[in-house]
Design a protein around this motif. Structure first.
Motif, PDB file in Angstrom:
ATOM      1  N   ARG A  90       3.113 -15.066  26.917  1.00 56.54           N
ATOM      2  CA  ARG A  90       2.057 -15.624  27.557  1.00 56.54           C
ATOM      3  C   ARG A  90       0.718 -15.641  26.699  1.00 56.54           C
ATOM      4  O   ARG A  90      -0.342 -16.331  26.778  1.00 56.54           O
ATOM      5  CB  ARG A  90       1.731 -14.324  28.474  1.00 56.54           C
ATOM      6  CG  ARG A  90       2.497 -14.180  29.565  1.00 56.54           C
ATOM      7  CD  ARG A  90       2.417 -15.070  30.718  1.00 56.54           C
ATOM      8  NE  ARG A  90       3.183 -15.010  31.838  1.00 56.54           N
ATOM      9  CZ  ARG A  90       3.122 -14.467  32.798  1.00 56.54           C
ATOM     10  NH1 ARG A  90       1.831 -13.967  33.065  1.00 56.54           N
ATOM     11  NH2 ARG A  90       4.167 -14.296  33.983  1.00 56.54           N
ATOM     12  N   SER A  93       0.706 -18.920  25.296  1.00 59.35           N
ATOM     13  CA  SER A  93       0.140 -20.116  26.062  1.00 59.35           C
ATOM     14  C   SER A  93      -1.282 -19.858  26.265  1.00 59.35           C
ATOM     15  O   SER A  93      -2.072 -20.949  26.183  1.00 59.35           O
ATOM     16  CB  SER A  93       0.778 -19.828  27.614  1.00 59.35           C
ATOM     17  OG  SER A  93       2.160 -19.732  27.592  1.00 59.35           O
ATOM     18  N   THR A  94      -1.903 -18.606  26.076  1.00 56.49           N
ATOM     19  CA  THR A  94      -3.310 -18.612  26.123  1.00 56.49           C
ATOM     20  C   THR A  94      -4.117 -19.090  25.039  1.00 56.49           C
ATOM     21  O   THR A  94      -5.134 -19.731  25.151  1.00 56.49           O
ATOM     22  CB  THR A  94      -3.609 -17.242  26.294  1.00 56.49           C
ATOM     23  OG1 THR A  94      -3.161 -16.550  27.429  1.00 56.49           O
ATOM     24  CG2 THR A  94      -5.110 -16.908  26.570  1.00 56.49           C
ATOM     25  N   SER A 109      -5.742 -13.251  24.514  1.00 61.74           N
ATOM     26  CA  SER A 109      -4.293 -13.415  24.441  1.00 61.74           C
ATOM     27  C   SER A 109      -3.590 -11.889  24.711  1.00 61.74           C
ATOM     28  O   SER A 109      -2.391 -11.727  25.416  1.00 61.74           O
ATOM     29  CB  SER A 109      -3.642 -13.873  22.813  1.00 61.74           C
ATOM     30  OG  SER A 109      -4.169 -12.729  22.178  1.00 61.74           O
ATOM     31  N   ARG A 111      -4.709  -9.710  26.906  1.00 60.53           N
ATOM     32  CA  ARG A 111      -4.964  -9.732  28.066  1.00 60.53           C
ATOM     33  C   ARG A 111      -3.710 -10.471  28.956  1.00 60.53           C
ATOM     34  O   ARG A 111      -3.072  -9.650  29.749  1.00 60.53           O
ATOM     35  CB  ARG A 111      -6.356 -10.146  28.582  1.00 60.53           C
ATOM     36  CG  ARG A 111      -6.279 -10.448  30.180  1.00 60.53           C
ATOM     37  CD  ARG A 111      -6.344  -8.941  30.799  1.00 60.53           C
ATOM     38  NE  ARG A 111      -7.237  -8.149  30.648  1.00 60.53           N
ATOM     39  CZ  ARG A 111      -7.394  -6.888  31.011  1.00 60.53           C
ATOM     40  NH1 ARG A 111      -6.380  -6.320  31.858  1.00 60.53           N
ATOM     41  NH2 ARG A 111      -8.474  -5.999  30.869  1.00 60.53           N
ATOM     42  N   ALA A 112      -3.460 -11.522  28.447  1.00 70.61           N
ATOM     43  CA  ALA A 112      -2.435 -12.448  28.941  1.00 70.61           C
ATOM     44  C   ALA A 112      -1.139 -11.727  28.650  1.00 70.61           C
ATOM     45  O   ALA A 112      -0.414 -11.662  29.504  1.00 70.61           O
ATOM     46  CB  ALA A 112      -2.543 -13.828  28.311  1.00 70.61           C
ATOM     47  N   ASP A 115      -0.790  -8.791  31.295  1.00 76.75           N
ATOM     48  CA  ASP A 115      -0.519  -9.413  32.552  1.00 76.75           C
ATOM     49  C   ASP A 115       0.913  -9.559  32.755  1.00 76.75           C
ATOM     50  O   ASP A 115       1.484  -9.492  33.782  1.00 76.75           O
ATOM     51  CB  ASP A 115      -1.547 -10.390  33.070  1.00 76.75           C
ATOM     52  CG  ASP A 115      -3.005  -9.933  32.988  1.00 76.75           C
ATOM     53  OD1 ASP A 115      -3.130  -8.677  33.021  1.00 76.75           O
ATOM     54  OD2 ASP A 115      -3.884 -10.712  33.144  1.00 76.75           O
TER      55      ASP A 115
END
Ligand SMILES: Nc1ncnc2c1ncn2[C@@H]1O[C@H](COP(=O)(O)OP(=O)(O)O)[C@@H](O)[C@H]1O
Ligand SMILES: Nc1ncnc2c1ncn2[C@@H]1O[C@H](COP(=O)(O)OP(=O)(O)O)[C@@H](O)[C@H]1O
Ligand SMILES: [Mg+2]
Ligand SMILES: [Mg+2]
Ligand SMILES: [Mg+2]
Ligand SMILES: [Mg+2]
Lengths: 211, 331, 331, 211
Positions: A90, A93-94, A109, A111-112, A115
């Motif tokens: 993730r 991706s961010t 990143s 945070r992503a 999550d």
């Protein structure tokens, strides 16, 4: 200042080193409230990452993070493999194709990643998992980035928060993962996954701070 | 640590090599990623049954690969779930066009890794269904835990759904049968000693000479409670009562009783406990019509045992009786 | 002592009761004297194959009762030969008129007790022949000892001679085949830990954490030498070299390799050792064409293993492959 | 003076008592150089003998010895069962239907018993077996009887010789029985079967001496 692929790679290498040094400690933590493999799992995974980094030289921070993600997913196993793997995936991706990451990108990143771990593992705060280190870390990173912090400082704040968060798992009764089977007997022990998070963030901060 | 091994990190691979050498007619192994498939895989138009999980529970799952049971088994490191790429590779190797049923024990690691593998395989156009086994009544409060663990019921489920697949049931039907087994199976285990994971090098928990662990899982996770050693009669009661209380096995119900050794408990003790259990159940009007006694889902060299009870109906009994030919289970 | 038992003195009888409950289709048990017979015994005009010995080595012999192997097994107390009256009673129960072959492991106690039983049965007009298995190369100097012990070779011999009897060979022919197996079979074992005999209550010997016992028997008699723990590669070599040296297995010879767990050694370690052994033998030009891997002749919960090598010829290979249906061995 | 069935029965009962008291010691001796069952074997056998003596009241010394023999044979198992069984069986045959036994008859029955053990077990002196207690015992008994000794005195002399003989097994390297597998490592331990012989003879002497 911001981090390029070179620096992210250096951070990952340092993370691998720190995990290897703390392998037995992580085994011991997992032996107390789990099945004793966490140190071996993480060490196997990061050794595989190092091997991959010998073969490839990913051009962007996102590519580094993606390489870490897929390697961890295909070499760690257990609960921590897909969870750390998802976090790095993730994060990758961010950040997309960016050539370098500033503090805001780093916080985003993180945070992503968090999550992603929550989406996969469904853990809530105080369930005594890696989430208890990750959540405070990302909050601290966001705050530092919001205040205009540098990548090194932001990661250092995140690492400190992760360390405190990890320590906060000691009195908790586990409600997710293998430790949850112990019920009340899980209290009084540090969660191994949370400890790994704190170790990794401290290693990353170390490298970025030195730049 | 006392083990007959070379490098601890190579144990699983080295063991697979030996397995392949021991069963050339039945098994083919693939290394890196590691998995085991039956020699005649893929069997076209047959639902493929694939399972796997951490090593250290042998014969589960690798010893159950063969006609009438598993098409493939994917062993992880000791006590560690395998990774999605390994599971995906195994699915590819055995899917015969009729889809694949994944049998997953309910541990966070297994669920997450198999989930990813299922997504990957589905993305390649393979029909995949999953059954999650969660039969361990030792885990009482499943809202405050990762849920019940998959233990002894897994063996019975793999045998029965393997027979269904061999008979030509389609994926939906295999899945329904698997869910039926899962709904009607319950287990509980205990340990007298702890196992030692090769890459850890010391016992997974410490148990005094006069103690036993009740409600232990197959990864030597500590159990429900730690109590003083007791007689076989009392141990059997401690294990069977929670099972009977959990699933209302009623007078006259037909059940399969599976008496399992955790590894180092010898046949004499296991048969002894089995005999006590048969009397215990007979007194409560539960009719045992099928039995399995032996070390089929273990925890390395742990001393201890578990009971599994499965409610039978005509179809499940017939599937249980159907021929099976694997390294660890053959009739 | 950590065991799932009630009174230590009742262990054997209690276990037999559980065995009967677990295998109602295959076995019938008799108590006082204790013995186990196949349900369809006596099989008329078939040579009856009867064995027995101290308990604690299960599945040997009780787990090998059934079609294609033993007609009866007579278990003594743990590690103690059964008495002649028990053996005699078992012979009476299974002799179908074609005579009885007794399979005896070479221990003073077994030999003396079975000898007496054979005399008693012969006195009743039953044709009795005896084969004494003595395959343990760990016993080097058999003039200054009670002779070589019967160990792993016993399992192979019982399978092969059981198949011969099932096929209708007469007593003389069964005896000849048994002697041929006995002449061509050799074994050697080792232990990592000691077992605990229920009526003794403490381990049979003391072994430090870093030690293993090479050349150990199945009664936890101390072995040939006590050395420091070593790698699987080295252990395999230590066991196979004396076997190869003793019976000149030559390049190109066809052999059956039996890799046996002494009880608590888990399947991963056993398969690992088996794989090493296959490579070791292949390098020396010995052709392994048949294998058996598992805990078939054990020493309670002892950790350890043994190898057995049997020279095969066409007849022995066919008898090995012939169907067998017993609680512990089925194909 | 001579021993009737009543006295022989009393001697056997006393033997059973002594074996039971020394059960664990015999287990320990056998654990050191054998398989640890000798104490349990002998105790199981003599408890069975006591049970038989509750049911039957053998009328002659020979009948008592025969009952002991058959009961030991069908309840002891192992090496010691047939060997002690044979000894008592041969002793029984030798004394025949005699109403009572004098010292000469006792010595003769001991001799027959020892011959039986040798015939079955093929052990020679210094093989570190029960023979090393039995042979000196029978020689001592014959000598005592030859000098006109009483049964009690004859048995006492035999018991003393057996005790010395048993102790003489300590330095020996075993060449028969399970201890032989140890080779040189069997030296330094008392042979359990020899110890049983010494214990039984002492128990018999005790009872006869008291008459
Ligand atoms: N559902 C979950 N959500 C987040 N983290 C989890 C969850 N389950 C387990 N973990 C983390 O995984 C760690 C254990 O990882 P590891 O020992 O490698 O896997 P396993 O539990 O499969 O043996 C725990 O310490 C915990 O931090
Ligand atoms: N061939 C033999 N001749 C005489 N005595 C023997 C012989 N073999 C064994 N013994 C005696 O038997 C004793 C062991 O008896 P026991 O432990 O009851 O049987 P086992 O050796 O079958 O376990 C030895 O201490 C020894 O005195
Ligand atoms: Mg773990
Ligand atoms: Mg794990
Ligand atoms: Mg014995
Ligand atoms: Mg003994």
């Amino acid at each position: 200042m911001s981090c390029t692929a070179r620096e992210v790679t250096a951070a990952v290498r340092r993370g691998a080193e720190v995990i290897s040094v703390h392998r037995d400690e992580l085994v011991e933590l997992d032996r107390a409230i789990g099945d004793g493999d966490h140190g071996e799992n993480m060490d196997r995974g990061f050794r595989a990452v190092l091997a991959q980094l010998e073969l490839a030289d990913p051009p962007t921070p996102g590519a580094v993070l993606k390489l870490v993600a897929t390697t961890l997913i295909s070499s760690v196993g257990g609960a921590s493999g897909p969870l750390f793997g998802t976090a790095f995936l993730r994060a990758a991706s961010t950040v997309g194709d960016a050539e370098s990451l500033d503090a805001t990108a780093i916080a985003a990143s993180l945070r992503a990643g968090v999550d992603g771990v929550v989406a996969r593992g469904k853990a809530e705060p105080e369930d005594k998992t890696m989430i208890d280190a990750l959540l405070p870390a990302v909050r601290a990173a966001e705050e530092s980035a919001g205040r205009g912090g540098e990548p090194g400082g932001t990661l250092a704040t995140a690492a400190e928060a992760a360390e405190v968060g990890a320590r906060s798992t000691v009195p908790l009764v586990a409600r997710k993962g293998r430790a949850s089977y112990l019920g009340d007997r899980s209290a009084g022990h540090l969660d191994p996954g949370a400890r790994s998070v704190a170790l990794l963030l401290a290693a990353f901060a170390d490298v970025e701070g030195a730049e | 640590m006392k083990k007959i091994i070379n490098a601890p990190a190579d144990v699983v691979t080295d063991a697979l090599r030996g397995m392949a050498a021991a069963h050339p007619d039945r098994l083919r192994i693939h290394l890196d990623p590691d998995f085991v498939v039956r020699t005649d895989a893929p069997v076209s138009d047959k639902v493929a049954v694939v399972s796997g999980g951490g090593s250290g529970h042998e014969p589960l799952h690798v010893g159950f690969v063969g006609s009438g049971m598993l098409d493939a088994a994917v062993p992880g490191a000791v006590f560690t779930s395998p990774t999605p790429d390994a599971v995906q590779a195994a699915i590819r190797e055995v899917d015969g066009g009729a889809g694949t049923l994944l049998v997953v024990k309910n541990y966070t690691g297994d669920v997450l890794n198999f989930e990813t593998a299922a997504e990957l395989a589905a993305g390649e156009g393979i029909g995949v269904r999953t059954v999650v086994v969660q039969d361990d009544v030792a885990v009482q409060d499943s809202t405050n835990t990762a849920g019940r663990r998959g233990v002894g019921g897994t063996v019975l489920l793999e045998k029965i759904v393997g027979a269904a697949a061999e008979r030509g049931h389609d994926l939906a039907s295999c899945h329904e049968i698997a869910e039926r087994v899962s709904a009607g199976v319950r287990s509980m285990g205990m340990a007298l000693t702890a196992p030692t994971v090769p890459h850890v090098g010391e016992p997974s928990f410490d148990l005094a000479d006069y103690e036993m662990e009740i409600g232990v899982g197959i990864h030597a996770e500590p159990g429900r409670e730690r109590v003083e050693l007791e007689s076989a009669d009392r141990i059997v009661q401690r294990l069977l009562e929670p099972i009977l209380a959990d699933l209302p096995f009623r007078e006259g119900d037909e059940v399969l009783l599976f008496t399992n050794s955790m590894g180092a408990t010898p046949p004499t003790e296991l048969y002894l406990a089995h005999g006590v259990a048969e009397r215990f159940l007979a007194e409560r009007g539960v009719r045992v019509t099928r039995r399995l006694v032996g070390p089929y889902i273990t925890s390395l060299e742990m001393q201890g045992m578990s009971f599994t009870l499965l409610k039978l109906d005509d179809e499940l009994r017939q599937l249980w009786d159907a021929p099976v030919s694997t390294p660890a289970l053959t009739w």
